[in-house]
Write a protein that holds these residues in place. Structure first.
Motif, PDB file in Angstrom:
ATOM      1  N   GLY A 108      -4.237 -15.460  11.595  1.00 39.40           N
ATOM      2  CA  GLY A 108      -4.029 -15.136  13.002  1.00 39.40           C
ATOM      3  C   GLY A 108      -2.855 -14.206  13.214  1.00 39.40           C
ATOM      4  O   GLY A 108      -2.915 -13.292  14.052  1.00 39.40           O
ATOM      5  N   THR A 109      -1.761 -14.421  12.472  1.00 39.75           N
ATOM      6  CA  THR A 109      -0.598 -13.545  12.599  1.00 39.75           C
ATOM      7  C   THR A 109      -0.940 -12.119  12.187  1.00 39.75           C
ATOM      8  O   THR A 109      -0.610 -11.152  12.890  1.00 39.75           O
ATOM      9  N   LEU A 110      -1.611 -11.972  11.064  1.00 41.48           N
ATOM     10  CA  LEU A 110      -1.992 -10.630  10.601  1.00 41.48           C
ATOM     11  C   LEU A 110      -2.974  -9.974  11.566  1.00 41.48           C
ATOM     12  O   LEU A 110      -2.882  -8.778  11.843  1.00 41.48           O
ATOM     13  N   ARG A 111      -3.904 -10.765  12.075  1.00 35.92           N
ATOM     14  CA  ARG A 111      -4.887 -10.206  13.009  1.00 35.92           C
ATOM     15  C   ARG A 111      -4.199  -9.711  14.277  1.00 35.92           C
ATOM     16  O   ARG A 111      -4.524  -8.634  14.787  1.00 35.92           O
ATOM     17  N   PHE A 112      -3.235 -10.481  14.780  1.00 34.94           N
ATOM     18  CA  PHE A 112      -2.520 -10.038  15.982  1.00 34.94           C
ATOM     19  C   PHE A 112      -1.721  -8.775  15.697  1.00 34.94           C
ATOM     20  O   PHE A 112      -1.682  -7.852  16.535  1.00 34.94           O
ATOM     21  N   LEU A 113      -1.065  -8.706  14.543  1.00 37.55           N
ATOM     22  CA  LEU A 113      -0.331  -7.493  14.184  1.00 37.55           C
ATOM     23  C   LEU A 113      -1.259  -6.281  14.154  1.00 37.55           C
ATOM     24  O   LEU A 113      -0.902  -5.199  14.641  1.00 37.55           O
ATOM     25  N   CYS A 114      -2.450  -6.454  13.583  1.00 37.37           N
ATOM     26  CA  CYS A 114      -3.415  -5.349  13.539  1.00 37.37           C
ATOM     27  C   CYS A 114      -3.813  -4.910  14.945  1.00 37.37           C
ATOM     28  O   CYS A 114      -3.882  -3.705  15.235  1.00 37.37           O
ATOM     29  N   LEU A 115      -4.073  -5.874  15.821  1.00 38.18           N
ATOM     30  CA  LEU A 115      -4.458  -5.538  17.192  1.00 38.18           C
ATOM     31  C   LEU A 115      -3.326  -4.798  17.904  1.00 38.18           C
ATOM     32  O   LEU A 115      -3.564  -3.815  18.619  1.00 38.18           O
ATOM     33  N   GLN A 160       0.837  -1.196   0.000  1.00 35.35           N
ATOM     34  CA  GLN A 160       0.000   0.000   0.000  1.00 35.35           C
ATOM     35  C   GLN A 160       0.875   1.250   0.000  1.00 35.35           C
ATOM     36  O   GLN A 160       1.996   1.228   0.523  1.00 35.35           O
ATOM     37  N   VAL A 161       0.376   2.332  -0.573  1.00 36.53           N
ATOM     38  CA  VAL A 161       1.100   3.598  -0.535  1.00 36.53           C
ATOM     39  C   VAL A 161       1.359   3.970   0.918  1.00 36.53           C
ATOM     40  O   VAL A 161       0.442   3.984   1.747  1.00 36.53           O
ATOM     41  N   GLY A 162       2.611   4.255   1.224  1.00 35.07           N
ATOM     42  CA  GLY A 162       2.986   4.518   2.611  1.00 35.07           C
ATOM     43  C   GLY A 162       2.952   5.988   2.960  1.00 35.07           C
ATOM     44  O   GLY A 162       3.720   6.782   2.421  1.00 35.07           O
ATOM     45  N   ILE A 163       2.049   6.368   3.847  1.00 37.35           N
ATOM     46  CA  ILE A 163       2.024   7.714   4.426  1.00 37.35           C
ATOM     47  C   ILE A 163       1.960   7.554   5.934  1.00 37.35           C
ATOM     48  O   ILE A 163       1.474   6.537   6.445  1.00 37.35           O
ATOM     49  N   ARG A 164       2.487   8.511   6.656  1.00 37.92           N
ATOM     50  CA  ARG A 164       2.503   8.406   8.117  1.00 37.92           C
ATOM     51  C   ARG A 164       1.081   8.217   8.636  1.00 37.92           C
ATOM     52  O   ARG A 164       0.179   8.990   8.307  1.00 37.92           O
ATOM     53  N   SER A 165       0.893   7.201   9.459  1.00 42.23           N
ATOM     54  CA  SER A 165      -0.454   6.781   9.868  1.00 42.23           C
ATOM     55  C   SER A 165      -0.476   6.486  11.365  1.00 42.23           C
ATOM     56  O   SER A 165      -0.254   5.340  11.787  1.00 42.23           O
ATOM     57  N   PRO A 166      -0.740   7.489  12.208  1.00 41.02           N
ATOM     58  CA  PRO A 166      -0.798   7.236  13.647  1.00 41.02           C
ATOM     59  C   PRO A 166      -2.026   6.454  14.093  1.00 41.02           C
ATOM     60  O   PRO A 166      -2.103   6.026  15.239  1.00 41.02           O
ATOM     61  N   ILE A 167      -2.998   6.259  13.171  1.00 41.72           N
ATOM     62  CA  ILE A 167      -4.228   5.539  13.497  1.00 41.72           C
ATOM     63  C   ILE A 167      -4.401   4.398  12.507  1.00 41.72           C
ATOM     64  O   ILE A 167      -4.359   4.613  11.289  1.00 41.72           O
ATOM     65  N   LEU A 168      -4.601   3.178  13.020  1.00 44.76           N
ATOM     66  CA  LEU A 168      -4.866   2.045  12.140  1.00 44.76           C
ATOM     67  C   LEU A 168      -6.284   2.152  11.605  1.00 44.76           C
ATOM     68  O   LEU A 168      -7.235   2.418  12.350  1.00 44.76           O
ATOM     69  N   ALA A 169      -6.452   1.924  10.299  1.00 49.56           N
ATOM     70  CA  ALA A 169      -7.787   1.908   9.697  1.00 49.56           C
ATOM     71  C   ALA A 169      -8.639   0.814  10.322  1.00 49.56           C
ATOM     72  O   ALA A 169      -8.118  -0.186  10.831  1.00 49.56           O
ATOM     73  N   HIS A 170      -9.950   0.975  10.272  1.00 52.03           N
ATOM     74  CA  HIS A 170     -10.846   0.028  10.932  1.00 52.03           C
ATOM     75  C   HIS A 170     -10.694  -1.386  10.400  1.00 52.03           C
ATOM     76  O   HIS A 170     -10.924  -2.366  11.108  1.00 52.03           O
ATOM     77  N   ASP A 171     -10.268  -1.529   9.128  1.00 51.59           N
ATOM     78  CA  ASP A 171     -10.093  -2.852   8.534  1.00 51.59           C
ATOM     79  C   ASP A 171      -8.632  -3.271   8.476  1.00 51.59           C
ATOM     80  O   ASP A 171      -8.304  -4.340   7.960  1.00 51.59           O
ATOM     81  N   GLY A 172      -7.732  -2.432   8.985  1.00 55.12           N
ATOM     82  CA  GLY A 172      -6.318  -2.752   9.009  1.00 55.12           C
ATOM     83  C   GLY A 172      -5.594  -2.551   7.695  1.00 55.12           C
ATOM     84  O   GLY A 172      -4.433  -2.956   7.559  1.00 55.12           O
ATOM     85  N   ALA A 173      -6.216  -1.920   6.712  1.00 56.77           N
ATOM     86  CA  ALA A 173      -5.640  -1.825   5.371  1.00 56.77           C
ATOM     87  C   ALA A 173      -4.314  -1.073   5.351  1.00 56.77           C
ATOM     88  O   ALA A 173      -3.475  -1.312   4.478  1.00 56.77           O
ATOM     89  N   ASN A 174      -4.085  -0.157   6.292  1.00 53.02           N
ATOM     90  CA  ASN A 174      -2.835   0.608   6.326  1.00 53.02           C
ATOM     91  C   ASN A 174      -1.864   0.058   7.368  1.00 53.02           C
ATOM     92  O   ASN A 174      -1.073   0.801   7.960  1.00 53.02           O
ATOM     93  N   LEU A 175      -1.898  -1.245   7.604  1.00 53.51           N
ATOM     94  CA  LEU A 175      -1.104  -1.872   8.666  1.00 53.51           C
ATOM     95  C   LEU A 175       0.376  -1.527   8.559  1.00 53.51           C
ATOM     96  O   LEU A 175       0.997  -1.137   9.557  1.00 53.51           O
ATOM     97  N   ALA A 176       0.971  -1.695   7.377  1.00 55.31           N
ATOM     98  CA  ALA A 176       2.412  -1.472   7.239  1.00 55.31           C
ATOM     99  C   ALA A 176       2.778  -0.033   7.588  1.00 55.31           C
ATOM    100  O   ALA A 176       3.751   0.220   8.311  1.00 55.31           O
TER     101      ALA A 176
END
Length: 367
Positions: free
Chosen positions: A279-286, A204-220
């Motif tokens: 599960g790994t991705l879900r934990f990273l999002c949390l 995904q295009v990387g921009i500074r993101s202090p808040i995770l999107a509700h679906d985790g799309a900007n995780l990285a």
């Protein structure tokens, strides 16, 4: 803004519930007992402040599906009025929103809500007329202005939306605007987009993101933001506890797109997000959601243990406890064990729910 209590009437399986809240609240119970209904009711307050009340109810099938469908109490009769009532008391305000059906035959939009009453009082003064900041009855509303005068709201109001979602000139009504902005900043996490081919698994295009999107799309991007401006020490420590033979990083592609990488001992190349387990991705999002460098006043997690192996529960409990230092938390869970693990780190207000005759009830409360 800390919520001290929540009162819900007439919403789905909830006939009438009153909950006294603490900074860290965990709601447990079996499938179908109403945990998710409580979560959705709290989120409805947030959606009302954001001007999406009717959309949120439409996702529940409209008023017809959202309103309590059980038998009326003895003495009410079959024609007793039906309303959804959402009320909360914080350290500064006391707020109540009452919803009902629109008048039949007037419009084809028969499943939209009708805002019957909406009231806001200053906390600590009781629900007295002198403490009223906002009083709405159907399409007429009176507000306390910045001059301290009770004035009629000058704009026309949509009957299916809260006044919060329609408030113009917020500088004229500072207390009302303050509550609205607080409720808009609440965060809710239920499902992350971890399925194959989802945006979360692709660069995904990387921009500074202090808040995770509700679906985790900007995780990285959100992960890298914590590494640069957040508490990366706690993040890395928790991930080390959860995945002791792994480390995580962000790869930046020439196009400027970010993607998560997992480095595992014994493998000669890192695993990309597309290769990681759900599960790994879900934990990273949390982890990234809970350790946000811009924590909200209130955050709700609906069944965060889904797709996680029980071995990850201690690390998840530590994450939740850490986040509760900065945000009031509402956590619904199938797992009493997770609640016990959280309580090892921080005091927990535990609500155990049960269903009886189709009605959600609090079976047990403990602190």
């Amino acid at each position: 803004m800390t919520l001290h209590s929540l009162t819900l009437t007439g919403f789905r399986s909830i006939r009438n519930l009153h909950l006294e809240l603490e900074p860290l609240n965990v709601i447990v119970g079996a499938n179908g007992c109403g945990k998710s209904n409580l979560y959705k009711a709290v989120r409805l307050l947030h959606e009302a402040a954001c001007g999406r009340l009717s959309i949120a109810l439409a996702e529940e099938g409209g008023m017809q599906n959202a309103i309590w469908a059980g038998a009326p109490r003895k003495g009410q009769g079959k024609t007793a009025p039906k309303r959804i009532i959402l009320a909360t008391r914080s350290d500064e305000f006391d707020y109540e929103l009452q919803l009902s059906y629109p008048t039949p035959g007037i419009s084809l939009f028969s499943l939209d809500p009708l805002v019957k009453e909406e009231s806001l009082w200053l906390a600590g003064q009781g629900r007295r007329p002198s403490a009223l900041l906002l009083e709405r009855r159907n399409q007429a509303a009176f507000l306390l202005s910045v001059e301290g005068e009770r004035v009629t709201y000058p704009g026309s109001l949509y009957e299916e939306e809260s006044l919060f979602g329609q408030l113009a000139e917020p500088h004229r009504y500072p207390e009302i605007s303050q509550l609205r902005e607080s409720m808009r900043r609440w965060r809710f996490y239920h499902e992350f987009a971890v399925w194959p081919g989802s945006p979360l698994r692709a660069p995904q295009v990387g921009i500074r993101s202090p808040i995770l999107a509700h679906d985790g799309a900007n995780l990285a991007a959100a992960f890298q933001t914590i590494q640069e401006i957040g508490d990366d020490e706690i993040l890395n420590s928790v991930l080390s506890d959860a995945f002791p033979d792994c480390t995580f990083s962000v790869e930046v592609q020439p196009s400027g797109r970010f993607q998560m990488l997992m480095h595992r001992n014994g493998l000669y190349r890192p695993l990309q997000a597309a290769e990681l387990s759900d599960g790994t991705l879900r934990f990273l999002c949390l982890a990234v959601a809970l350790l946000s460098p811009r924590p909200p006043g209130f955050m709700a997690l609906n069944e965060p243990e889904n797709s996680l192996h029980p071995d990850l529960f201690p690390a998840l409990a530590r994450l939740i406890a850490e986040a509760s230092r900065y945000s009031q938390l509402w956590v619904t869970s199938h797992s009493p064990r997770l609640a016990q693990l959280i309580a090892r780190h921080r005091p927990v207000k535990l609500f155990a729910l049960a269903i009886q005759d189709g009605e959600t009830q609090v079976q047990e409360t403990s602190s």
